[in-house]
Design an enzyme around this catalytic site. Structure first.
Site, PDB file in Angstrom:
ATOM      1  N   LYS A 277       0.855  -1.232  -0.086  1.00 46.40           N
ATOM      2  CA  LYS A 277       0.041   0.120   0.038  1.00 46.40           C
ATOM      3  C   LYS A 277       1.031   1.223  -0.019  1.00 46.40           C
ATOM      4  O   LYS A 277       1.917   1.177   0.708  1.00 46.40           O
ATOM      5  CB  LYS A 277      -0.899   0.088   1.097  1.00 46.40           C
ATOM      6  N   ARG A 351     -10.137 -11.634   2.110  1.00 46.95           N
ATOM      7  CA  ARG A 351     -10.953 -12.633   1.698  1.00 46.95           C
ATOM      8  C   ARG A 351     -10.217 -14.296   1.659  1.00 46.95           C
ATOM      9  O   ARG A 351     -10.778 -15.128   1.891  1.00 46.95           O
ATOM     10  CB  ARG A 351     -11.455 -12.207   0.160  1.00 46.95           C
TER      11      ARG A 351
HETATM   12  N1  BES Z   1      -8.010  -3.806   4.483  1.00 44.33           N
HETATM   13  C1  BES Z   1      -8.153  -3.526   3.200  1.00 44.33           C
HETATM   14  C2  BES Z   1      -9.429  -2.472   2.873  1.00 44.33           C
HETATM   15  C3  BES Z   1      -9.797  -1.345   3.879  1.00 44.33           C
HETATM   16  C4  BES Z   1      -9.558  -0.262   2.949  1.00 44.33           C
HETATM   17  C5  BES Z   1     -10.387  -1.228   4.991  1.00 44.33           C
HETATM   18  C6  BES Z   1      -9.700   1.047   3.650  1.00 44.33           C
HETATM   19  C7  BES Z   1     -10.584  -0.114   5.513  1.00 44.33           C
HETATM   20  C8  BES Z   1     -10.319   1.118   4.869  1.00 44.33           C
HETATM   21  C9  BES Z   1      -8.328  -4.702   2.041  1.00 44.33           C
HETATM   22  O1  BES Z   1      -7.615  -5.855   2.622  1.00 44.33           O
HETATM   23  C10 BES Z   1      -7.729  -4.093   0.777  1.00 44.33           C
HETATM   24  O2  BES Z   1      -6.662  -3.867   0.837  1.00 44.33           O
HETATM   25  N2  BES Z   1      -8.598  -4.199  -0.193  1.00 44.33           N
HETATM   26  C11 BES Z   1      -8.270  -3.858  -1.357  1.00 44.33           C
HETATM   27  C12 BES Z   1      -8.613  -5.037  -2.372  1.00 44.33           C
HETATM   28  C13 BES Z   1      -8.115  -4.682  -3.737  1.00 44.33           C
HETATM   29  C14 BES Z   1      -6.864  -5.103  -3.737  1.00 44.33           C
HETATM   30  C15 BES Z   1      -8.779  -5.592  -4.635  1.00 44.33           C
HETATM   31  C16 BES Z   1      -8.781  -2.427  -1.479  1.00 44.33           C
HETATM   32  O3  BES Z   1     -10.089  -2.220  -1.160  1.00 44.33           O
HETATM   33  O4  BES Z   1      -8.303  -1.630  -2.436  1.00 44.33           O
HETATM   34 MN    MN Z   2      -5.404  -5.405   2.005  1.00 50.07          MN
END
Ligand code: BES
Ligand code: MN
Ligand code: ZN
Length: 501
Positions: A277, A351
């Protein structure tokens, strides 16, 4: 926790006394009585201010010398006919915020003859007290140099109501729910060097004190079970992955009766892994374990109030780190279900964790249904903002009960669709399924479709709480920070639908 007492109504001899006014500058009967004693000071104060008795408005009126009490706090109860349980909680919360801000240590509040509301006065007092306690939460254990004038001061609130002992008794269960909420807020607020899989599992283990049975699986046990999806996420971390199952046997008809199940995503820190990230905002990912934190707090609430139900909470605890041992985009892992998963983005890790937790839960516990909670996608925040969690379900009855419990507790859900056409998006060329689709469209839905492949037709609901787990602003009974969204909602789901009589 803020101390709450209930007492039969009478004018306190000293201290601070809060009484109600309702919309359009209407004093409550108690306020009228008090106003007479104070020579019309309340009405005068109201008339020379902007206070009109709208809900959440507060007017502080110093009492004249010799009045006994030191100050009257007029609180707005809004329109009498709109006074709901949730509004009463809001009033309790607004009072606590005001009293803390003022540096008050103790106060009494009258709810006696608030007109218009349903239920008994005692029930209304319980709602007000519940809101007060919930709002009193603060996570400040690491603030060692805070100026005393910034610290909250309120220690005790006495709620004046006819039928005080009935209120006291019914409040005892609410206090247990509040304790669950506070545990969730605590573990979600803690930094990730303090809360990691093993330490969070210890919080689950702590529930044995309340009569829960708790089982913790480490990497060795999970390998035996074939939890390749969950283990893949944790393999880049120096902190060992864990799964904790918390069992509460409260059904008087027998511990063999099928349980209901709650599952939680517990990513104690989500860097994204090798699909790293960006730095800005990454600190938010300390609360990527909010789903698990909520399940643990919920189990504490259910056990604390001795809920007449068999329930199991299962949390998947991992840390998603980039390292030489981390999984790579394009790795293929085999889940406990036997399905192979192509991991195309290591940041879509929640997931993967839930794939094994959901499969394990239905396989091991044969529950009547399972509800999972997860801060699963940024996409759900785009769709629903910070007002509703996304609800997905393969079962209309369960979905409707969840929506109703949400409306009753103010933890709102909005149902989102599941459909074959979305499901096709995650067919993989190389494995049975891939963990992301080709694009960003319908991101929260696609994630839910992925989970559905691991529920084996068990009645199931998924709550994507990414927009709800943390709040940047105070919100009535929910102070800013970790919200514990879902504890009150699911406690209500159980209380209204699944307890044996
Ligand atoms: N934990 C994150 C989602 C999240 C984002 C929670 C902001 C709380 C606030 C999750 O693991 C994630 O990174 N999801 C990605 C999925 C994508 C790579 C398909 C996302 O939402 O960008
Ligand atoms: Mn994530
Ligand atoms: Zn995550």
């Amino acid at each position: 926790m803020l101390k709450i007492a209930f007492a039969e109504p009478k004018l306190p001899a000293s201290g601070i006394y809060a009484v109600a006014a309702s919309a359009d500058r209407t004093l409550s009967p108690e306020a009228i009585e008090l106003d007479k004693k104070l020579g019309g000071a309340l009405r005068r104060a109201m008339n020379v201010s902007r206070f009109t008795g709208k809900r959440d408005e507060i007017l502080s009126v110093p009492a004249p010398l010799g009045a006994g009490i030191s100050r009257v706090v007029l609180y707005g109860a809004g329109k009498a006919e709109e006074l709901s349980d949730l509004r009463l909680q809001g009033i309790g919360a607004a009072l606590v915020a005001h009293l803390n801000h003022n540096g008050d240590g103790e106060a009494a509040v009258s709810v006696g003859r608030l007109g218009g509301a349903t239920g008994t006065a005692a029930q209304r007092a319980v709602e007000l007290a519940f809101g007060a306690v919930l709002r009193s939460y603060r996570f400040d254990k690491y603030k060692t140099r805070e100026k005393p004038e910034k610290k909250p001061t309120l220690k005790k609130l006495t709620v004046m109501v006819t039928g005080a002992s009935a209120a006291q008794r019914s409040f005892m269960t609410r206090e247990k729910v509040a304790e669950g909420v506070f545990l969730t807020r605590d573990v979600v607020s803690e930094p990730p060097n303090v809360i990691f899989p093993a330490s969070l599992a210890e919080h689950a283990r702590g529930l044995t004190k309340l009569g829960c049975e708790v089982e913790v699986l480490g990497v060795k046990e999970m390998k035996k079970l074939g939890m390749g999806a969950l283990l893949g996420v944790g393999q880049g971390s120096a902190n060992e992955s864990q799964v904790a199952a918390i069992y509460w046997h409260g059904d008087p008809k027998g511990r063999d009766r099928k349980p209901i199940a709650f599952c939680g995503k517990g990513v104690t820190f989500d860097t994204g892994g090798v699909s790293l990230k960006p730095a800005a905002g990454m600190e938010d990912m300390k609360w990527d374990m909010a789903g698990a934190g909520t399940v643990i707090g919920l189990m504490k609430a259910l056990a604390g109030r001795r809920a007449r139900v068999n329930a199991v909470g299962v949390v998947g605890l991992v840390e998603n780190m980039p390292s030489g041992t981390a999984q790579r985009p394009s790795d293929i892992v085999t889940s406990m279900s036997g399905q192979t998963i192509e991991v195309l983005n290591t940041d879509a890790e929640g997931r993967l964790v839930l794939a094994d937790v959901l499969w394990y839960t239905q396989d091991r516990f044969k529950p009547r249904f399972m509800v999972d909670l997860a801060t699963l996608t940024g996409a759900v925040v785009i769709a629903l903002g910070h007002e509703h969690a996304g609800l997905y379900s393969n079962n209309d009855e369960l979905a409707e009960k969840l929506i109703a419990a949400g409306a009753g507790t103010g933890e709102l859900l909005w149902r989102m669709p599941l459909a074959e056409a979305y499901d096709q998006e995650i067919d993989s060329d190389a494995a049975d399924v891939k963990n992301i689709s080709g694009g960003r469209a319908g991101g929260s839905i696609v994630a839910a479709q992925f989970l559905q492949r691991f529920v084996n037709n068990t009645p199931w609901a998924h709550l994507d709480i990414a927009g709800m787990a943390w709040s940047k602003k105070d919100h009535g009974a929910v102070p800013k920070g970790a919200t514990a969204f879902g504890v009150r909602l699911l406690d209500r789901l159980v209380a209204d639908n699944y307890e044996s009589s």
